[in-house]
Enzyme design. Sequence first.
Site, mmCIF file in Angstrom:
data_model
loop_
_atom_site.group_PDB
_atom_site.id
_atom_site.type_symbol
_atom_site.label_atom_id
_atom_site.label_comp_id
_atom_site.label_asym_id
_atom_site.label_seq_id
_atom_site.Cartn_x
_atom_site.Cartn_y
_atom_site.Cartn_z
ATOM 1 N N GLU A 147 16.794 3.285 -52.693
ATOM 2 C CA GLU A 147 17.772 2.304 -52.209
ATOM 3 C C GLU A 147 18.559 1.769 -53.407
ATOM 4 O O GLU A 147 17.975 1.399 -54.422
ATOM 5 C CB GLU A 147 17.031 1.165 -51.479
ATOM 6 C CG GLU A 147 17.844 -0.084 -51.206
ATOM 7 C CD GLU A 147 19.103 0.156 -50.374
ATOM 8 O OE1 GLU A 147 18.999 0.667 -49.256
ATOM 9 O OE2 GLU A 147 20.197 -0.179 -50.872
ATOM 10 N N ARG A 375 33.622 -0.320 -39.338
ATOM 11 C CA ARG A 375 32.846 0.075 -40.506
ATOM 12 C C ARG A 375 33.195 1.484 -40.960
ATOM 13 O O ARG A 375 33.616 2.314 -40.162
ATOM 14 C CB ARG A 375 31.346 0.036 -40.150
ATOM 15 C CG ARG A 375 30.880 -1.219 -39.427
ATOM 16 C CD ARG A 375 30.505 -2.339 -40.308
ATOM 17 N NE ARG A 375 29.487 -2.026 -41.277
ATOM 18 C CZ ARG A 375 29.154 -2.867 -42.270
ATOM 19 N NH1 ARG A 375 29.770 -4.031 -42.403
ATOM 20 N NH2 ARG A 375 28.215 -2.536 -43.146
ATOM 21 N N HIS A 545 8.105 -18.241 -11.879
ATOM 22 C CA HIS A 545 9.065 -19.292 -11.516
ATOM 23 C C HIS A 545 8.709 -20.584 -12.238
ATOM 24 O O HIS A 545 7.540 -20.917 -12.323
ATOM 25 C CB HIS A 545 9.035 -19.527 -10.004
ATOM 26 C CG HIS A 545 9.889 -20.693 -9.596
ATOM 27 N ND1 HIS A 545 11.263 -20.579 -9.509
ATOM 28 C CD2 HIS A 545 9.571 -21.986 -9.294
ATOM 29 C CE1 HIS A 545 11.760 -21.760 -9.151
ATOM 30 N NE2 HIS A 545 10.750 -22.632 -9.017
HETATM 31 C C1 FAD Z 1 27.885 -8.717 -39.527
HETATM 32 C C2 FAD Z 1 27.029 -7.708 -38.835
HETATM 33 C C3 FAD Z 1 26.190 -8.107 -37.808
HETATM 34 C C4 FAD Z 1 25.391 -7.183 -37.149
HETATM 35 N N1 FAD Z 1 24.554 -7.610 -36.137
HETATM 36 C C5 FAD Z 1 23.765 -6.716 -35.499
HETATM 37 C C6 FAD Z 1 22.866 -7.138 -34.484
HETATM 38 O O1 FAD Z 1 22.780 -8.311 -34.150
HETATM 39 N N2 FAD Z 1 22.097 -6.211 -33.893
HETATM 40 C C7 FAD Z 1 22.154 -4.881 -34.228
HETATM 41 O O2 FAD Z 1 21.431 -4.082 -33.649
HETATM 42 N N3 FAD Z 1 23.003 -4.453 -35.189
HETATM 43 C C8 FAD Z 1 23.796 -5.335 -35.830
HETATM 44 N N4 FAD Z 1 24.616 -4.900 -36.839
HETATM 45 C C9 FAD Z 1 24.647 -3.464 -37.167
HETATM 46 C C10 FAD Z 1 23.446 -3.067 -38.042
HETATM 47 O O3 FAD Z 1 23.422 -3.871 -39.189
HETATM 48 C C11 FAD Z 1 23.560 -1.603 -38.410
HETATM 49 O O4 FAD Z 1 23.699 -0.832 -37.244
HETATM 50 C C12 FAD Z 1 22.324 -1.132 -39.160
HETATM 51 O O5 FAD Z 1 22.126 -1.882 -40.332
HETATM 52 C C13 FAD Z 1 22.471 0.338 -39.524
HETATM 53 O O6 FAD Z 1 21.309 0.755 -40.182
HETATM 54 P P1 FAD Z 1 21.307 1.987 -41.182
HETATM 55 O O7 FAD Z 1 19.888 2.137 -41.609
HETATM 56 O O8 FAD Z 1 22.013 3.133 -40.585
HETATM 57 O O9 FAD Z 1 22.218 1.540 -42.414
HETATM 58 P P2 FAD Z 1 22.266 0.230 -43.311
HETATM 59 O O10 FAD Z 1 21.541 -0.892 -42.729
HETATM 60 O O11 FAD Z 1 23.690 0.038 -43.643
HETATM 61 O O12 FAD Z 1 21.467 0.658 -44.614
HETATM 62 C C14 FAD Z 1 21.946 1.646 -45.484
HETATM 63 C C15 FAD Z 1 21.356 1.434 -46.839
HETATM 64 O O13 FAD Z 1 21.642 2.579 -47.641
HETATM 65 C C16 FAD Z 1 21.908 2.152 -48.961
HETATM 66 N N5 FAD Z 1 22.652 3.203 -49.655
HETATM 67 C C17 FAD Z 1 23.913 3.633 -49.385
HETATM 68 N N6 FAD Z 1 24.246 4.646 -50.242
HETATM 69 C C18 FAD Z 1 23.181 4.837 -51.048
HETATM 70 C C19 FAD Z 1 22.902 5.732 -52.117
HETATM 71 N N7 FAD Z 1 23.787 6.632 -52.513
HETATM 72 N N8 FAD Z 1 21.701 5.645 -52.720
HETATM 73 C C20 FAD Z 1 20.778 4.728 -52.319
HETATM 74 N N9 FAD Z 1 20.976 3.872 -51.317
HETATM 75 C C21 FAD Z 1 22.162 3.921 -50.677
HETATM 76 C C22 FAD Z 1 22.704 0.860 -48.769
HETATM 77 O O14 FAD Z 1 22.662 0.061 -49.927
HETATM 78 C C23 FAD Z 1 21.963 0.246 -47.581
HETATM 79 O O15 FAD Z 1 20.956 -0.628 -48.011
HETATM 80 C C24 FAD Z 1 25.425 -5.816 -37.531
HETATM 81 C C25 FAD Z 1 26.260 -5.398 -38.565
HETATM 82 C C26 FAD Z 1 27.037 -6.330 -39.218
HETATM 83 C C27 FAD Z 1 27.933 -5.864 -40.336
#
Ligand code: FAD
Length: 566
Positions: A147, A375, A545
């Site tokens: 990460e 996004r 209820h």
């Molecule tokens: C403001 C906001 C509110 C949200 N609220 C909700 C909600 O209430 N409920 C819900 O279900 N979803 C919500 N979401 C969406 C949710 O956050 C995402 O769908 C989810 O985080 C996606 O998970 P992921 O594991 O795919 O990626 P991410 O959570 O984006 O994690 C990806 C990780 O990969 C790391 N990374 C990237 N490139 C590299 C690299 N080259 N080397 C090492 N590490 C790397 C990043 O640093 C990051 O930590 C929200 C999003 C936002 C922006």
Amino acid sequence: MTMETGVVVRWLVSEGDVIKTGDIIFEVETDKTTMEVDALEDGTVLKLYYPEGAVVPVNTPVAYVGEKDERIPELSEFVPDPDAVSAGSAAAGSDAPAAEVKAEIKEEEKAPEITYDYDLTVIGAGPGGYVAALRAAQMGKRVVIIEKNELGGTCLNRGCIPTKSLYACAREWRRVNGAKSFGITVEGAAFDWEKINGRTKKVVKKLTGGVGALLKRGGVEIVIAEAKVADAHTVIADGVSYNTANVLIATGTTPAKVLRDMGDIDVLDTDRALFLDKLPESIAIVGGGVIGVEMANIFSAFGVKVTVIELMDRILPMTDEEISDTLTKKLKRLGVEIITGKSVVSGKMAEGKAVLALSDGSTVEAESVLEAVGRCVADGAFSELPLKRSAKGFVEVDDATLETSIKNVYAIGDITGRLQLAHVASEQGVAAVEHMFEGKRATVHPVPSCIFTEPEIAFVGIAEAQAKAEGKDVKTAKFPFAANGKALTLGETEGFVKVVADARYGEILGVHIIGPEASSLIAEAVVAMDCECTVESFAGIVHGHPTLAEAVKEAVLGVGTGSLHI
Ligand SMILES: Cc1cc2nc3c(=O)[nH]c(=O)nc-3n(C[C@H](O)[C@H](O)[C@H](O)COP(=O)(O)OP(=O)(O)OC[C@H]3O[C@@H](n4cnc5c(N)ncnc54)[C@H](O)[C@@H]3O)c2cc1C
């Protein structure tokens, strides 16, 4: 409709048997049921293509029935890749069918096994990556997770959790201000933005620390560095090469930036807007999707003058129309200005304020501007890898395996361009790992979406308009929270539960809620839909209820024999 494979449990005929239409020929087991399959024609069983225990994709021939001495087609004439089918564990005796014989030959031809330092290297520790790493560790695999920022990804650090912490503070503050209607006088009430910010950071820290502890306890090696995939078995991070049997990319997304010609306006993205040192007096939020309306709800609670500008003709265009109408009215009552059907074409600073020019020639003035328009794929880890990608840059995967176009390279979460939700990322993570190490294929399940506004919104399945557009014959019914006893006691009577069901068979196809605790209430609907529950069977389920869940039952009754309390 959602079944993808079946297991040949037992053959009740052998090759050479003469069968008649209606004779039971084998038993098949799916994720829903086990049943007997009968012959559709008279004839001779010329070939059993699969042994007992084989996992076979739907619509694949399992046996060939014809005339004696007829040419028996090869399985490959029907199925492009018969070897992809799992032969299962139950052996079929000496006259083993083709699939198993092939599997044995393959075994002999196999090249010497290559050993890797890791069974799995996960890139990105968001809800997709870290959950996948935990599941693989649970299966006894050697796992490293890399990460580049903080553990927990967007969800814990810049998404779900900070927004929900701010949402909780906004809700609490509104409750304090509404206490009078409960006969409670609160004097000298005030909020402290610095402390609210501090609380949010504390919640985030506790959860990210928890993820670290879980990974360590599971024996997952954690590396904090930026990773790059060199090939299907090599990941490079901080100059170190990780030799791995499988790679799982879960690098998520970053805020999209589409606003152009904004002069010297310091446009905020959600990453920054969640941790403002000081509340602005006014804010223009560009984008009326989930994040835009959640932020509008939060800022308006603390007295910020909010304007939401949405390109489409309504906010939350992905929700049922009645839901977005109800929220629009509520936000307007809370003082939020909502402009729809217009885009921002340019902007500039004038007398200390941002002035945005809209597509119809009008302008919006605000102290701050927040861009919440979607996004972008974070592709630094795999930009040089020849992965098949969509026109928008999302990584293409097989939904049943989560494998990309490169063998042993998997992708999950936001980068796959499915619903960008934390729980989707996590479920994909588990499915990817279970395919990697156990050959399991994921099946389709209903996915809930929750929106944290006041009132909350949650939905699963199809909306009425979509059902009609698809030509489905559906029945709908709505039950208002104003007629629910618990909602009345809570003083939260806004909103309703709406149910969409198949008109002929009564299968529940969609549930849409706007109202108190909608995000928790939807869980019942998800279970009902996952179990292919009908309106009739749901009507027999006993609800406590007085509870808000009674409103869900009443709405379901509405499409059946009729709601009782309205
Ligand atoms: C403001 C906001 C509110 C949200 N609220 C909700 C909600 O209430 N409920 C819900 O279900 N979803 C919500 N979401 C969406 C949710 O956050 C995402 O769908 C989810 O985080 C996606 O998970 P992921 O594991 O795919 O990626 P991410 O959570 O984006 O994690 C990806 C990780 O990969 C790391 N990374 C990237 N490139 C590299 C690299 N080259 N080397 C090492 N590490 C790397 C990043 O640093 C990051 O930590 C929200 C999003 C936002 C922006």
